[in-house]
Design a protein around this motif. Structure first.
Motif, short mmCIF file in Angstrom:
data_model
loop_
_atom_site.label_atom_id
_atom_site.label_comp_id
_atom_site.label_asym_id
_atom_site.label_seq_id
_atom_site.Cartn_x
_atom_site.Cartn_y
_atom_site.Cartn_z
N PRO A 77 -46.61 -53.25 1.40
CA PRO A 77 -47.43 -54.36 1.91
C PRO A 77 -48.91 -54.00 2.01
CG PRO A 77 -45.40 -54.20 3.16
CD PRO A 77 -45.43 -53.00 2.24
N HIS A 78 -49.74 -54.86 1.46
CA HIS A 78 -51.19 -54.70 1.51
C HIS A 78 -51.82 -56.08 1.51
CE1 HIS A 78 -50.13 -54.99 -2.75
NE2 HIS A 78 -51.31 -55.56 -2.92
N PRO A 79 -53.02 -56.20 2.04
CA PRO A 79 -53.66 -57.51 2.22
C PRO A 79 -54.55 -57.90 1.04
CG PRO A 79 -54.97 -55.86 3.30
CD PRO A 79 -53.83 -55.12 2.63
N HIS A 80 -54.82 -59.19 0.95
CA HIS A 80 -55.82 -59.70 0.01
C HIS A 80 -56.60 -60.81 0.69
CE1 HIS A 80 -54.72 -57.59 -3.67
NE2 HIS A 80 -53.45 -57.90 -3.48
N MET A 81 -57.82 -61.04 0.22
CA MET A 81 -58.56 -62.24 0.61
C MET A 81 -59.54 -62.62 -0.50
SD MET A 81 -61.61 -61.33 3.27
CE MET A 81 -62.76 -60.00 3.01
N ALA A 121 -50.72 -61.12 2.77
CA ALA A 121 -50.28 -59.76 2.41
C ALA A 121 -49.05 -59.88 1.53
CB ALA A 121 -49.98 -58.95 3.67
N HIS A 122 -48.88 -58.91 0.65
CA HIS A 122 -47.67 -58.91 -0.18
C HIS A 122 -47.29 -57.49 -0.57
CE1 HIS A 122 -49.54 -58.96 -4.52
NE2 HIS A 122 -50.30 -58.31 -3.70
N ALA A 123 -46.05 -57.37 -1.06
CA ALA A 123 -45.53 -56.11 -1.57
C ALA A 123 -44.87 -56.40 -2.90
CB ALA A 123 -44.51 -55.53 -0.59
N GLU A 124 -44.90 -55.43 -3.79
CA GLU A 124 -44.30 -55.60 -5.11
C GLU A 124 -43.48 -54.37 -5.44
OE1 GLU A 124 -47.75 -57.87 -7.56
OE2 GLU A 124 -48.33 -56.23 -6.24
N GLN A 125 -42.27 -54.59 -5.96
CA GLN A 125 -41.46 -53.46 -6.38
C GLN A 125 -40.49 -53.86 -7.47
OE1 GLN A 125 -39.05 -53.57 -2.26
NE2 GLN A 125 -38.55 -51.79 -3.51
N VAL A 137 -49.49 -56.74 -16.65
CA VAL A 137 -50.87 -56.73 -16.19
C VAL A 137 -50.95 -57.40 -14.82
CG1 VAL A 137 -51.83 -56.86 -18.52
CG2 VAL A 137 -51.49 -58.95 -17.23
N GLN A 138 -51.95 -57.01 -14.06
CA GLN A 138 -52.30 -57.73 -12.86
C GLN A 138 -53.78 -58.04 -12.93
OE1 GLN A 138 -52.02 -57.42 -8.16
NE2 GLN A 138 -50.65 -58.56 -9.45
N MET A 139 -54.07 -59.32 -12.70
CA MET A 139 -55.46 -59.76 -12.77
C MET A 139 -55.79 -60.49 -11.47
SD MET A 139 -55.20 -61.24 -16.65
CE MET A 139 -53.65 -62.05 -16.36
MN MN Z 1 -51.76 -56.94 -4.46
#
Ligand code: MN
Length: 312
Positions: A77-81, A121-125, A137-139
């Motif tokens: 988990p990590h944040p974005h804005m 916030a989100h997590a990816e796995q 890719v992540q943009m």
């Molecule tokens: Mn992210």
């Protein structure tokens, strides 16, 4: 006539060569290899020479690797804005979990679009127990002032419009391309298209008002006498109706573009902002585990924010 010819005077410059020198087809910018957890990525945006392409402000091309229970893709988990995350896979599978309560798996050909607004916030796995090739890719797309403080939301699009051109099958990920519009929410005028090229020459239509760039994800593409391989940003510029690309064999290209983004951006860690004060506040809000970014129901550990380097 006076004086001897110098060697460089020997060959008269052709008007064509001069035009090409003044307007090279592409500005090639080398990506930076970096590590995101267990993943090695080529970061082609932002680069010092080119911070944005339209509102596109971040582009990580994951180097293909094999995931297994011992070598999983795990981003806690990590944040974005202030941005939209655009996740696009070429192979493999990723499970997204966010603080809105969404759990969504994504597979190749599908789009996960998360609009962070004021904070999410989100997590990816990668799913546990799989052994498969992972490539994608992540943009990020910078949100404009009018929406960047809005509420967060998440969209999954399992099906996207396809466009067939000579030697190319295109998938419209965001925006509009050849009259086909992606169902994904756009807050700015921009486009993202995957081009699956067969061997031969392809003419890819562009919008004059957009600046464009592309990244080769697989294979090799030639534009004029410039060769583009994975790991680089090929900046095309604006005021062009089309670009001719030649592929010697099958190639996969991601084309991005948009109206030049004129709002000043300050990007730091996972935040897109306008000022250090905004970054400081976001940093503190994540570190204090407050309500702004919410909680992600994930088995992975929360990623702490580094301290902004300008804070002493
Ligand atoms: Mn992210």
């Amino acid at each position: 006539m006076s004086g001897p010819l110098k060697p460089e005077d020997d060959v008269p410059a052709s008007p064509m060569a001069e035009a090409e020198a003044a307007h090279p087809n592409l500005e090639l910018i080398e990506g930076r290899r970096t590590q995101v957890g267990a993943m090695e990525v080529n970061r082609v945006l932002p680069r010092r020479a080119r911070r944005t392409v339209g509102p596109w402000c971040f582009f990580d091309h994951m180097t293909p690797f094999t995931v297994s229970p011992e070598n999983a893709l795990e981003v806690g988990p990590h944040p974005h804005m202030g941005l939209q995350t655009v996740t696009w896979l070429i192979s493999g599978e990723v499970v997204h979990r966010d603080s809105l309560g969404v759990e969504q798996s994504i597979k190749p050909g599908q789009l996960n679009l998360m609009t962070a607004g004021h904070g999410v916030a989100h997590a990816e796995q990668s799913p546990v127990k799989t052994v498969e090739k992972m490539h994608g890719v992540q943009m990020w797309v910078a949100q404009p002032d009018v929406t960047r403080n809005g509420v967060p939301r998440f969209e999954h699009h399992a099906e996207l419009p396809l466009v067939s051109l000579a030697n190319v099958d295109a998938t419209v990920i965001v925006g509009e391309f050849e009259g086909e519009a992606s169902p994904a929410t756009s807050e700015t005028d921009h486009v993202g298209v995957e081009l699956n090229m067969r061997a031969g020459t392809s003419t890819v239509p562009l919008r004059r008002a957009f600046e464009h760039a592309f990244v080769v994800l697989e294979g090799t593409v030639r534009v004029g006498d410039q060769i583009v391989t994975p790991g680089n940003l090929a900046y095309v510029g604006s005021e062009r109706d089309e670009i001719g690309m030649v592929a010697a064999e099958d190639a996969r290209v991601l084309l991005i573009g948009g109206e030049p983004f004129t709002e000043p951006l300050l990007m730091w860690w996972n935040f897109v902002a306008r000022s250090r004060e905004e970054i400081n506040a976001a940093h503190q809000d994540w570190e204090s585990n407050g309500r702004r970014f919410g909680k992600v129901d994930s088995p992975l550990a929360r990623i702490p924010s580094p301290r902004p380097q300008w804070l002493t």
